[in-house]
Motif scaffolding. Structure first.
Motif, PDB file in Angstrom:
ATOM      1  N   THR A  45      45.650 -23.297  20.136  1.00 20.42           N
ATOM      2  CA  THR A  45      45.435 -24.378  19.159  1.00 20.42           C
ATOM      3  C   THR A  45      45.131 -23.811  17.780  1.00 20.42           C
ATOM      4  O   THR A  45      45.539 -24.379  16.763  1.00 20.42           O
ATOM      5  CB  THR A  45      44.275 -25.282  19.616  1.00 20.42           C
ATOM      6  OG1 THR A  45      44.531 -25.736  20.948  1.00 20.42           O
ATOM      7  CG2 THR A  45      44.126 -26.487  18.703  1.00 20.42           C
ATOM      8  N   ALA A  46      44.439 -22.678  17.750  1.00 22.52           N
ATOM      9  CA  ALA A  46      44.020 -22.100  16.472  1.00 22.52           C
ATOM     10  C   ALA A  46      45.192 -21.552  15.666  1.00 22.52           C
ATOM     11  O   ALA A  46      45.226 -21.690  14.432  1.00 22.52           O
ATOM     12  CB  ALA A  46      43.002 -20.989  16.711  1.00 22.52           C
ATOM     13  N   ALA A  47      46.181 -20.910  16.339  1.00 23.92           N
ATOM     14  CA  ALA A  47      47.245 -20.182  15.631  1.00 23.92           C
ATOM     15  C   ALA A  47      48.004 -21.042  14.622  1.00 23.92           C
ATOM     16  O   ALA A  47      48.110 -20.664  13.444  1.00 23.92           O
ATOM     17  CB  ALA A  47      48.196 -19.548  16.643  1.00 23.92           C
ATOM     18  N   PRO A  48      48.568 -22.197  15.004  1.00 20.88           N
ATOM     19  CA  PRO A  48      49.323 -22.969  14.002  1.00 20.88           C
ATOM     20  C   PRO A  48      48.451 -23.497  12.864  1.00 20.88           C
ATOM     21  O   PRO A  48      48.917 -23.618  11.727  1.00 20.88           O
ATOM     22  CB  PRO A  48      49.928 -24.117  14.832  1.00 20.88           C
ATOM     23  CG  PRO A  48      49.121 -24.184  16.078  1.00 20.88           C
ATOM     24  CD  PRO A  48      48.655 -22.800  16.341  1.00 20.88           C
ATOM     25  N   ILE A  49      47.194 -23.816  13.172  1.00 19.21           N
ATOM     26  CA  ILE A  49      46.280 -24.288  12.114  1.00 19.21           C
ATOM     27  C   ILE A  49      46.077 -23.194  11.076  1.00 19.21           C
ATOM     28  O   ILE A  49      46.130 -23.428   9.861  1.00 19.21           O
ATOM     29  CB  ILE A  49      44.928 -24.709  12.728  1.00 19.21           C
ATOM     30  CG1 ILE A  49      45.108 -25.942  13.612  1.00 19.21           C
ATOM     31  CG2 ILE A  49      43.893 -24.979  11.634  1.00 19.21           C
ATOM     32  CD1 ILE A  49      43.856 -26.330  14.394  1.00 19.21           C
TER      33      ILE A  49
ATOM     34  N   CYS B 136      38.235 -25.341   5.010  1.00 18.63           N
ATOM     35  CA  CYS B 136      37.823 -26.119   6.186  1.00 18.63           C
ATOM     36  C   CYS B 136      38.770 -25.879   7.353  1.00 18.63           C
ATOM     37  O   CYS B 136      38.347 -25.704   8.504  1.00 18.63           O
ATOM     38  CB  CYS B 136      37.793 -27.606   5.861  1.00 18.63           C
ATOM     39  SG  CYS B 136      36.341 -28.143   4.937  1.00 18.63           S
ATOM     40  N   ALA B 137      40.081 -25.878   7.057  1.00 17.75           N
ATOM     41  CA  ALA B 137      41.072 -25.646   8.111  1.00 17.75           C
ATOM     42  C   ALA B 137      40.899 -24.248   8.703  1.00 17.75           C
ATOM     43  O   ALA B 137      41.010 -24.055   9.920  1.00 17.75           O
ATOM     44  CB  ALA B 137      42.481 -25.820   7.550  1.00 17.75           C
ATOM     45  N   ILE B 138      40.632 -23.265   7.854  1.00 17.94           N
ATOM     46  CA  ILE B 138      40.421 -21.897   8.350  1.00 17.94           C
ATOM     47  C   ILE B 138      39.194 -21.846   9.250  1.00 17.94           C
ATOM     48  O   ILE B 138      39.200 -21.196  10.303  1.00 17.94           O
ATOM     49  CB  ILE B 138      40.291 -20.914   7.178  1.00 17.94           C
ATOM     50  CG1 ILE B 138      41.607 -20.838   6.403  1.00 17.94           C
ATOM     51  CG2 ILE B 138      39.900 -19.522   7.673  1.00 17.94           C
ATOM     52  CD1 ILE B 138      41.520 -20.051   5.104  1.00 17.94           C
ATOM     53  N   VAL B 139      38.109 -22.537   8.844  1.00 20.33           N
ATOM     54  CA  VAL B 139      36.896 -22.565   9.668  1.00 20.33           C
ATOM     55  C   VAL B 139      37.193 -23.195  11.030  1.00 20.33           C
ATOM     56  O   VAL B 139      36.729 -22.708  12.068  1.00 20.33           O
ATOM     57  CB  VAL B 139      35.759 -23.317   8.952  1.00 20.33           C
ATOM     58  CG1 VAL B 139      34.561 -23.503   9.888  1.00 20.33           C
ATOM     59  CG2 VAL B 139      35.316 -22.561   7.707  1.00 20.33           C
TER      60      VAL B 139
ATOM     61  N   LEU C 237      41.010 -16.546   0.628  1.00 15.59           N
ATOM     62  CA  LEU C 237      41.339 -17.515   1.678  1.00 15.59           C
ATOM     63  C   LEU C 237      42.595 -17.088   2.440  1.00 15.59           C
ATOM     64  O   LEU C 237      42.649 -17.191   3.674  1.00 15.59           O
ATOM     65  CB  LEU C 237      41.540 -18.908   1.069  1.00 15.59           C
ATOM     66  CG  LEU C 237      40.295 -19.644   0.588  1.00 15.59           C
ATOM     67  CD1 LEU C 237      40.671 -21.003   0.017  1.00 15.59           C
ATOM     68  CD2 LEU C 237      39.285 -19.815   1.707  1.00 15.59           C
ATOM     69  N   ALA C 238      43.588 -16.613   1.698  1.00 19.91           N
ATOM     70  CA  ALA C 238      44.838 -16.199   2.347  1.00 19.91           C
ATOM     71  C   ALA C 238      44.590 -15.038   3.303  1.00 19.91           C
ATOM     72  O   ALA C 238      45.140 -14.993   4.415  1.00 19.91           O
ATOM     73  CB  ALA C 238      45.866 -15.810   1.287  1.00 19.91           C
ATOM     74  N   ALA C 239      43.750 -14.080   2.903  1.00 17.11           N
ATOM     75  CA  ALA C 239      43.448 -12.928   3.761  1.00 17.11           C
ATOM     76  C   ALA C 239      42.720 -13.369   5.022  1.00 17.11           C
ATOM     77  O   ALA C 239      43.013 -12.892   6.127  1.00 17.11           O
ATOM     78  CB  ALA C 239      42.614 -11.910   2.989  1.00 17.11           C
ATOM     79  N   ARG C 240      41.752 -14.289   4.859  1.00 17.52           N
ATOM     80  CA  ARG C 240      41.038 -14.804   6.042  1.00 17.52           C
ATOM     81  C   ARG C 240      41.992 -15.477   7.015  1.00 17.52           C
ATOM     82  O   ARG C 240      41.934 -15.257   8.231  1.00 17.52           O
ATOM     83  CB  ARG C 240      39.966 -15.814   5.607  1.00 17.52           C
ATOM     84  CG  ARG C 240      38.654 -15.221   5.186  1.00 17.52           C
ATOM     85  CD  ARG C 240      37.694 -16.304   4.724  1.00 17.52           C
ATOM     86  NE  ARG C 240      37.424 -17.303   5.749  1.00 17.52           N
ATOM     87  CZ  ARG C 240      36.937 -18.515   5.514  1.00 17.52           C
ATOM     88  NH1 ARG C 240      36.704 -18.899   4.258  1.00 17.52           N
ATOM     89  NH2 ARG C 240      36.694 -19.350   6.497  1.00 17.52           N
ATOM     90  N   ALA C 241      42.869 -16.328   6.459  1.00 16.25           N
ATOM     91  CA  ALA C 241      43.806 -17.062   7.321  1.00 16.25           C
ATOM     92  C   ALA C 241      44.770 -16.108   8.004  1.00 16.25           C
ATOM     93  O   ALA C 241      45.051 -16.243   9.210  1.00 16.25           O
ATOM     94  CB  ALA C 241      44.564 -18.092   6.488  1.00 16.25           C
TER      95      ALA C 241
END
Length: 520
Positions: free
Chosen positions: A234-238, A218-221, A252-256
């Motif tokens: 705003t997106a970078a630290p999330i 959810c956080a990645i989305v 998930l790690a690769a997406r983030a």
């Protein structure tokens, strides 16, 4: 019943003690159920085993177990569980690039879910998984339709749609928006991305228990949507925080890491951008996440271009193009396989509709058959009780029909039955139920009519048949009807109402046939 199967990632599986323990337990439970001849328990165990095998990367074995489970669920008439087994089969086949079979199984699962009448969290989750399967092949509009079904059904159960279901919708909206942006539809892209962002943020705010993987995703989305709307700061630290929490899940790690690298590139933070993209490339290469790997090469190409390193940028572009060409070829095969699967499914649907119609229709007369009467009579009785209006029922018998067959032939007898059916339909009202109840017997229900009005219509039917020119079928042929009529009361059930009409029919026959007898 086990939860609906989750989509399989491109990396295949997460091998681990928990999955092996689940497999051992499911296998042992399945053997006990088989010995006890308990197909429901055996099917549940097979489905659990199929899920564990899929998670461990043993996809072929998973397919075998899921298909066996589906066969058992079909035998015990559990369509929701059958859909779950079909769905797991389809997802596993898609990971093997057996697109034709995979899409067919997923579509069959969706059709089974459409036939389940009750709202439940399991049905909602299964629709969500169907949506995920279509999103994997980038059929986003179709995926969105199933996401809407998933959230709508989830909203009907206590607590509403689960975080996982709503997260799936948000992720698919974000991916759809990204595809629209690539196609140059910025307005459509922003609309989808904003909707996905709103849903993903509400998922993060939801306090109900859910898995760490779903919350991280959810956080990645949220980060992906913010990037799509141009808010890299705003997106970078999330995204960086999500990467730290996703280290046990390579996908998930690769997406983030990829999105964090893109955000830092847009902000001009070259060193951290290289670090994140290097992590993404390492993860995608090690775990064969080809889609994310191609996106990572493109992100690196953009970063090298910003640095003025054109040789490295060209190298990354070529790597991305190679992966894209491979994916496009697979996508082309999938679209072709999907078209074939849809054509076969359309044919199967037409055949199913035909079979369903035939199961309720008498092939000789075209009227409904006994089965249709058994389904309609309870509904008519319920309506009569609810509205306080009367309901009359007549049983109609062709007099001495055996003699007609013996004297004039069975073909002539068939003509008689077809003609009687036409006369009955012609002289009854549009809302009356007219069926061939069996052999030479017909049933007619008169909603809203009492015994007197129904008796007058019955007499009209008797007269019309008696006056029909039957000699056109066979010289010297005459045909008459005996009819018994009864009415429903507050205590009537279908069988009792039919029995009452039957008693009056036999009275008409005892008194000489060719007459109508009514309940007193």
């Amino acid at each position: 019943m086990s939860n609906a199967a989750e989509p399989l990632g491109e990396d295949g599986a997460m091998d681990g003690p928990a999955h092996r323990a689940t497999l051992r337990e499911a296998t042992a439970a399945g053997r006990r159920a088989a010995r006890a001849q308990d197909p429901a328990a055996e099917a549940d165990s097979l489905l659990a085993a199929a899920g564990a095998l899929a998670a461990m990367g043993e996809v072929e074995r998973s397919i075998v177990a899921a298909r066996r489970a589906r066969s058992l669920f079909q035998r015990i008439a559990n369509p929701l569980a059958e859909a779950q087994a079909s769905l797991l089969t389809g997802l596993a086949l898609l990971t093997l690039d057996r697109s034709d079979e995979g899409l067919e199984a997923v579509t069959e699962a969706a059709m089974l879910l459409d036939g389940v009448p009750d709202a439940s969290s399991e049905r909602s989750a299964a629709y969500s998984t169907v949506a995920g399967a279509y999103a994997e092949i980038e059929a986003y509009e179709l995926a969105h339709g199933y996401n809407i079904k998933a959230t709508s059904i989830g909203g009907q159960v206590e607590g509403g749609a689960s975080v996982a279901v709503r997260h799936r919708m948000a992720a698919d909206l974000a991916a759809w928006g990204e595809r629209l942006a690539e196609a140059g539809d910025s307005a459509g892209a922003h609309a989808r991305i904003r909707e996905g962002l709103s849903i993903a943020q509400s998922c993060l705010a939801d306090k109900r228990p859910t898995s760490d993987a779903v919350r991280t995703s959810c956080a990645i989305v949220v980060g992906e949507c913010l990037l799509g709307l141009g808010d890299a700061a705003t997106a970078a630290p999330i995204l960086e925080d999500a990467f730290a929490r996703a280290l046990l899940d390579p996908r998930l790690a690769a997406r983030a890491a990829l999105r964090a690298g893109i955000a830092r590139t847009q902000l001009g933070r070259v060193t951290s951008a290289h670090r994140h993209l290097a992590r993404a490339l390492s993860l995608t290469t090690a775990h064969r996440l080809e889609r994310i790997q191609g996106q990572t090469h493109l992100a690196l190409a953009e970063l090298f271009e910003r640095e003025g390193n054109l040789v490295a940028a060209i190298r990354e572009h070529r790597a991305a193009q190679c992966l894209t060409a491979q994916r496009h070829e697979r996508d082309r095969r999938r679209r072709l396989d999907g078209a074939r699967a849809r054509a076969r499914l359309a044919k199967a649907e037409r055949e199913t509709v035909t079979l369903s119609r035939l199961s309720y229709e008498d092939p000789l007369t075209g009227l409904g058959n006994r089965r249709s009467a058994q389904e309609e009579l309870p509904r008519l009785l319920d309506t009569a009780r609810e509205t306080g209006r009367p309901l009359a029922l007549a049983l109609v018998d062709v007099d001495r029909f055996k003699e007609i067959n013996d004297r004039h032939s069975h073909a002539a007898g068939d003509d008689v039955l077809r003609t009687v059916a036409v006369i009955l339909k012609r002289h009854c009202r549009d809302g009356d139920l007219v069926v061939r109840y069996g052999g030479d017997e017909f049933l007619v229900a008169f909603p809203g009519l009492g015994i007197g009005d129904a008796g007058r219509i019955a007499e009209r039917l008797r007269t019309a048949v008696e006056q029909e020119p039957w000699e056109r079928i066979a010289p010297g042929m005459t045909v008459t009807l005996s009819i018994g009529v009864a009415t429903a009361d507050d205590l009537s059930d279908p069988a009792g109402l039919v029995h009452g009409a039957d008693m009056h029919l036999y009275a008409a026959k005892r008194e000489g046939r060719n007459r109508v007898r009514l309940a007193a």
